[in-house]
Design an enzyme around this catalytic site. Structure first.
Site, PDB file in Angstrom:
ATOM      1  N   CYS A 122       0.810  -1.218   0.000  1.00 53.30           N
ATOM      2  CA  CYS A 122       0.000   0.000   0.000  1.00 53.30           C
ATOM      3  C   CYS A 122       0.845   1.271   0.000  1.00 53.30           C
ATOM      4  CB  CYS A 122      -0.960  -0.002   1.187  1.00 53.30           C
ATOM      5  SG  CYS A 122      -0.157  -0.153   2.809  1.00 53.30           S
ATOM      6  N   HIS A 302       8.833 -16.764   8.355  1.00 55.19           N
ATOM      7  CA  HIS A 302       7.555 -16.488   7.704  1.00 55.19           C
ATOM      8  C   HIS A 302       7.327 -14.974   7.683  1.00 55.19           C
ATOM      9  CE1 HIS A 302       6.065 -20.717   9.150  1.00 55.19           C
ATOM     10  NE2 HIS A 302       7.036 -20.767   8.256  1.00 55.19           N
TER      11      HIS A 302
END
Length: 310
Positions: A122, A302
């Site tokens: 974004c 992760h």
């Protein structure tokens, strides 16, 4: 004319055009750009100057000199999206932007938020919008590459102490589509594009300015709610052209941005990063707060997270 050179910025990187002169035609420039970028000549969209303005490529017989293109100029080359009849999609054509500083200061209006997708990119999508006036989800990889190249080129300035991880590791990390941008990335993009970036922080009711000390001629505005960035634009009272680029000496808009930050905080238009819940999209573990997510990423490697609605 010997030594005529143009720099070309595309989403795949920066390139150089040689072999043209001031007396060459727009048609010859289009052929060169098409060959260099792989974009068909009829789909070329070229911006030049700052703020970036569209170059009229329709007058193919005009010379580069007549078109105002000079040696050393930087051209931003994009591809226009088309439909089967060869015309631009109406939804891809941005509303016109006022970029003439003589008019911007006198244009009354209200700062508004343009919603962009919450897809981990974004920040980059928001900067693309304030520069080009459209939501382009493909610009993130271009900006990530800019940042990685800048950091790799100066390992002293961008040390592990600054980055929070080794230089090379950071360069690999920031180019992954799931990696979020923040202050480091904002400062680099401010320098690269030569603009001041003002971020309305709705968590702390303040504004943060990147490139403030560089005396750039123009500034843009984003709003940050703790985990997500959106671009801001000025909606004119007469519903005319919107504005996303502003003169850096426009103190009125800076005051409005400060007030917007206070209003956003008072109406709780932010995410409490200490309390919101994230889900690891790799192993499905639920994590409470940003710190827990960062620790999980460090422990497991992760880096793909999604916010869980309350």
């Amino acid at each position: 004319m010997a030594g005529f050179v143009l720099r070309v910025k595309t989403k795949s990187g920066q390139k150089v055009v040689n072999g043209l002169t001031l007396q060459d035609k727009i048609s010859e420039l289009k052929a060169k750009l098409s060959e260099l970028t792989g974009i068909s000549s009829k789909s070329l969209h070229v911006l030049a100057g700052f703020p970036p303005k569209a170059v009229d490529l329709s007058k193919e017989a005009a010379t580069l000199e007549e078109s105002g293109i000079l040696s050393g100029d930087t051209l931003i080359v994009e591809e226009k999206l088309t439909v089967c009849n060869g015309e631009e999609k109406p939804e891809e054509i941005p509303r016109s932007h006022i970029v003439n500083s003589e008019n911007i200061v006198e244009s009354p209006g209200v700062l508004m938020k343009k919603i962009v997708p919450a897809d981990n990119s974004c920040l980059f999508t928001s900067i693309g919008y304030v520069l080009n006036g459209k939501v382009d989800l493909t610009c993130a990889s271009f900006m990530r590459e800019i940042i990685a190249n800048t950091v790799a080129a100066d390992q002293e300035e961008y040390s592990e102490a600054i980055l929070g991880r080794p230089n090379l590791e950071y360069c690999n990390w920031i180019q992954k589509p799931e990696s979020w941008g923040g202050a480091i990335e904002l400062s680099i993009l401010s320098r690269f594009f030569g603009i001041e970036i003002v971020v309305v922080d709705s968590i702390n009711a303040i504004i943060n300015r990147f490139g403030e000390d560089q005396q750039y001629a123009h500034r843009v505005f984003l709003i940050f709610d703790g985990i997500h960035y959106d671009p801001l634009y000025l909606e004119p009272l007469d519903r005319g052209s919107i504005q996303t680029l502003f003169p850096a000496n426009n103190e009125r808009l800076l005051e409005e941005a400060t007030q917007l930050a206070k209003e956003a905080k008072s109406s709780r238009q932010y995410t409490d990063v200490q309390k919101f819940t994230l889900k690891c999209m790799v192993c499905n573990v639920m994590l409470s707060g940003q710190v827990a997510a960062q620790q999980h990423a460090k422990d497991t490697g992760h880096t793909s997270f999604g916010e869980v609605a309350a």
